[in-house]
Design a protein around this motif. Structure first.
Motif, PDB file in Angstrom:
ATOM      1  N   VAL A  91      -5.832  -2.738  -2.394  1.00  0.00           N
ATOM      2  CA  VAL A  91      -6.401  -4.166  -2.229  1.00  0.00           C
ATOM      3  C   VAL A  91      -7.809  -4.181  -2.822  1.00  0.00           C
ATOM      4  CG1 VAL A  91      -7.620  -5.632  -0.361  1.00  0.00           C
ATOM      5  CG2 VAL A  91      -5.741  -4.249   0.350  1.00  0.00           C
TER       6      VAL A  91
ATOM      7  N   LEU B 240      -3.861  -7.658  -4.309  1.00  0.00           N
ATOM      8  CA  LEU B 240      -3.528  -6.233  -4.504  1.00  0.00           C
ATOM      9  C   LEU B 240      -3.024  -5.667  -6.016  1.00  0.00           C
ATOM     10  CD1 LEU B 240      -1.848  -6.949  -1.504  1.00  0.00           C
ATOM     11  CD2 LEU B 240      -2.247  -4.720  -0.969  1.00  0.00           C
TER      12      LEU B 240
ATOM     13  N   LYS C 142       0.778  -1.279   0.047  1.00  0.00           N
ATOM     14  CA  LYS C 142      -0.204  -0.048  -0.059  1.00  0.00           C
ATOM     15  C   LYS C 142       0.936   1.118  -0.031  1.00  0.00           C
ATOM     16  CE  LYS C 142      -4.347  -1.299   2.321  1.00  0.00           C
ATOM     17  NZ  LYS C 142      -5.058  -1.171   3.625  1.00  0.00           N
TER      18      LYS C 142
END
Ligand SMILES: CC(C)(COP(=O)(O)OP(=O)(O)OC[C@H]1O[C@@H](n2cnc3c(N)ncnc32)[C@H](O)[C@@H]1OP(=O)(O)O)[C@@H](O)C(=O)NCCC(=O)NCCS
Length: 184
Positions: A159, A179, A153
């Motif tokens: 996600v 992801l 991230k």
């Protein structure tokens, strides 16, 4: 003096991997296979299989990087190069239309974690992915590995979902979170 722990290396180099690194990459992978659900294989990868993976990956147009450091040798000289981690891209799916999408892997040797190597390897891998004209990068993270989700991230991955009971290892079902990072 001999009871002193080995000094923690602070200097690491990131470079493209070669055939000669495969044995140490296997060592890292095989530890994860034996101890964790981060890799869904059950048995260790042989050197032959590791070399076949490496050569097919490179021939397929995907990069493999290693982070290396040099151990302190006798009297500070003659140390050996150690592979502390690796990163790679690989096929997401084989069909032609998926050729601009790749799945990434980053594995750091358990004794070299939390020194910024995961970040460095993923950063260089994504720069290379862009240079090689990939459009979308996929991450697949087994449950219980929030560190890897947070790491992805931090590089802009989002996600896209969690697949329930996607894997089976150590006698139990394991969820898998996917992801994606799409280059614009
Ligand atoms: C996930 C992994 C690659 C992280 O590598 P690393 O070199 O230890 O990570 P870094 O030192 O670069 O740290 C990255 C961030 O994660 C955090 N972090 C790393 N390990 C952590 C842990 N065990 N618990 C909490 N946070 C952690 C760091 O603090 C850092 O956060 P910050 O940017 O806020 O400081 C490594 O743990 C690993 O190889 N895991 C097994 C394989 C795997 O799961 N790969 C991912 C799927 S392909």
């Amino acid at each position: 003096m001999n009871d002193l722990p080995a000094p923690i290396p602070t200097a690491y180099t990131i470079r493209p991997a070669t055939d000669l690194d495969v044995e140490q990459i296997n060592g890292i992978i095989n530890h994860e296979i034996a101890e964790t659900v981060n890799n869904f294989n059950y048995g260790p990868r042989s050197l032959e299989d590791g070399l076949a993976w490496f050569r097919a990956t490179i021939a397929g147009g995907y990069p493999v990087f290693v982070a290396t450091t040099t151990t302190a040798g006798e009297g500070g000289e003659g140390g050996e190069e150690v592979v502390a981690g690796y990163s790679s891209l690989g096929s997401f799916r084989q069909k032609d239309g998926y050729r601009f999408t790749a799945e990434y892997s980053v594995y750091i040797h358990h004794e070299h974690r939390r020194r910024g190597l995961g970040k460095r390897l993923l950063k260089d891998l994504l720069i290379e992915a862009k240079l090689r004209n990939f459009h979308s990068i996929i991450g697949s993270i087994s449950e219980g590995n929030q560190t890897s989700i947070d790491l992805a991230k931090a590089f802009g991955f989002r996600v896209v979902g969690t697949m329930k009971d996607n894997g089976y290892k150590f006698g139990r079902w394991i969820d898998n979170t996917f992801l994606e990072l799409v280059f614009v």
